[in-house]
Write an enzyme that holds these catalytic residues in place. Structure first.
Site, PDB file in Angstrom:
ATOM      1  N   SER A 181       0.921  -1.172   0.058  1.00  0.00           N
ATOM      2  CA  SER A 181      -0.146   0.008   0.016  1.00  0.00           C
ATOM      3  C   SER A 181       1.055   1.300   0.062  1.00  0.00           C
ATOM      4  O   SER A 181       1.693   1.395  -0.885  1.00  0.00           O
ATOM      5  CB  SER A 181      -0.906   0.063   1.429  1.00  0.00           C
ATOM      6  OG  SER A 181      -1.738  -1.230   1.137  1.00  0.00           O
ATOM      7  N   HIS A 182       0.585   2.065   0.821  1.00  0.00           N
ATOM      8  CA  HIS A 182       1.358   3.325   0.898  1.00  0.00           C
ATOM      9  C   HIS A 182       2.666   3.320   1.567  1.00  0.00           C
ATOM     10  O   HIS A 182       3.480   4.276   1.754  1.00  0.00           O
ATOM     11  CB  HIS A 182       0.370   4.329   1.902  1.00  0.00           C
ATOM     12  CG  HIS A 182       0.441   3.762   3.157  1.00  0.00           C
ATOM     13  ND1 HIS A 182      -0.684   3.057   3.496  1.00  0.00           N
ATOM     14  CD2 HIS A 182       1.108   3.951   4.319  1.00  0.00           C
ATOM     15  CE1 HIS A 182      -0.658   2.500   4.963  1.00  0.00           C
ATOM     16  NE2 HIS A 182       0.453   3.305   5.266  1.00  0.00           N
ATOM     17  N   LYS A 240      -1.357  -9.094   0.235  1.00  0.00           N
ATOM     18  CA  LYS A 240      -2.522  -9.180   0.813  1.00  0.00           C
ATOM     19  C   LYS A 240      -3.506 -10.427   0.154  1.00  0.00           C
ATOM     20  O   LYS A 240      -3.610 -10.667  -0.732  1.00  0.00           O
ATOM     21  CB  LYS A 240      -3.553  -8.009   0.675  1.00  0.00           C
ATOM     22  CG  LYS A 240      -2.442  -6.705   1.265  1.00  0.00           C
ATOM     23  CD  LYS A 240      -3.490  -5.348   1.335  1.00  0.00           C
ATOM     24  CE  LYS A 240      -3.782  -4.934  -0.209  1.00  0.00           C
ATOM     25  NZ  LYS A 240      -4.681  -3.635  -0.116  1.00  0.00           N
TER      26      LYS A 240
END
Length: 202
Positions: A144-145, A154
């Site tokens: 993600s970030h 995930k």
């Protein structure tokens, strides 16, 4: 907001990508150390190869654990696999595909080898399961970030959204067991993923 948000990267921000990729394959995590064990946050495991918290050994074990989990849940369809632009995502995707092939699980990847955002994988899962027949789920390779040196993986179950803690706790515990046992439970083979047009489907 960070004071340099939106600014070009500076020399001290850059990472040694080749070293990172070498460490992904060469460093072996010690899962008796909390920082190096498989641990899921929001449906995913994240870390960096440089500190042995996101390495090939992790991804082999996590993918094998996902295969075992989905079998225990009666999930019998394909796995939609996406990845983002982080440097570790491409080698991690190959590792995932090897384990899926080794377990005779059909994997679907982007038809043009493009980066695949999480919502595109979610929509593909939902659309597949809405049609009936086999039940699909997904794996997204992204931290993600997180910063450029990080990697992440995930699991999205058949509803298409993030996996709940019942699933992720099971997968993490089983993955750590696999690593502690020398990864003997891992099955891997040459990837044979099928192509899927995530953008058109979305």
């Amino acid at each position: 907001m960070h004071e340099r948000a939106g600014q070009p990267a500076q020399s001290q921000d850059l990472i040694d990508v080749q070293k990172l990729l070498r460490n992904y394959f060469e460093l072996v995590p010690d899962v008796s150390t909390p920082e190096q064990m498989v641990s899921f946050g929001t449906s995913g495991h994240r870390g960096t190869a440089n500190s042995a918290s996101f390495n090939e050994v992790h991804i082999l074990a996590i993918t094998q654990a996902i295969v075992e989990y989905r079998k225990s849940q009666g999930i019998n369809g394909p796995v939609y696999v996406g990845r983002d632009t982080h440097a570790l995502s491409e080698p991690a995707e190959q590792t995932v595909l090897e384990v899926l092939a080794g377990n005779d699980v059909v994997a679907l990847v982007d038809s043009h080898s493009r980066y695949t955002p999480t919502p595109a994988v979610s929509v593909a899962i939902i659309d597949h399961n809405r049609r009936g027949g086999s039940i699909a789920d997904g794996i997204i390779i992204t931290p993600s970030h997180n910063p450029p040196a990080d990697g992440g993986i995930k699991y999205n179950p058949p509803h298409g959204g993030p996996a709940d803690s019942d699933a992720t706790n099971w997968v993490a515990a089983r993955a750590n067991e696999i690593i502690l046992d020398g990864s003997r439970a891992v099955k891997r083979a040459t990837p044979n993923a099928q192509k899927f047009h995530f953008r058109d489907n979305y």
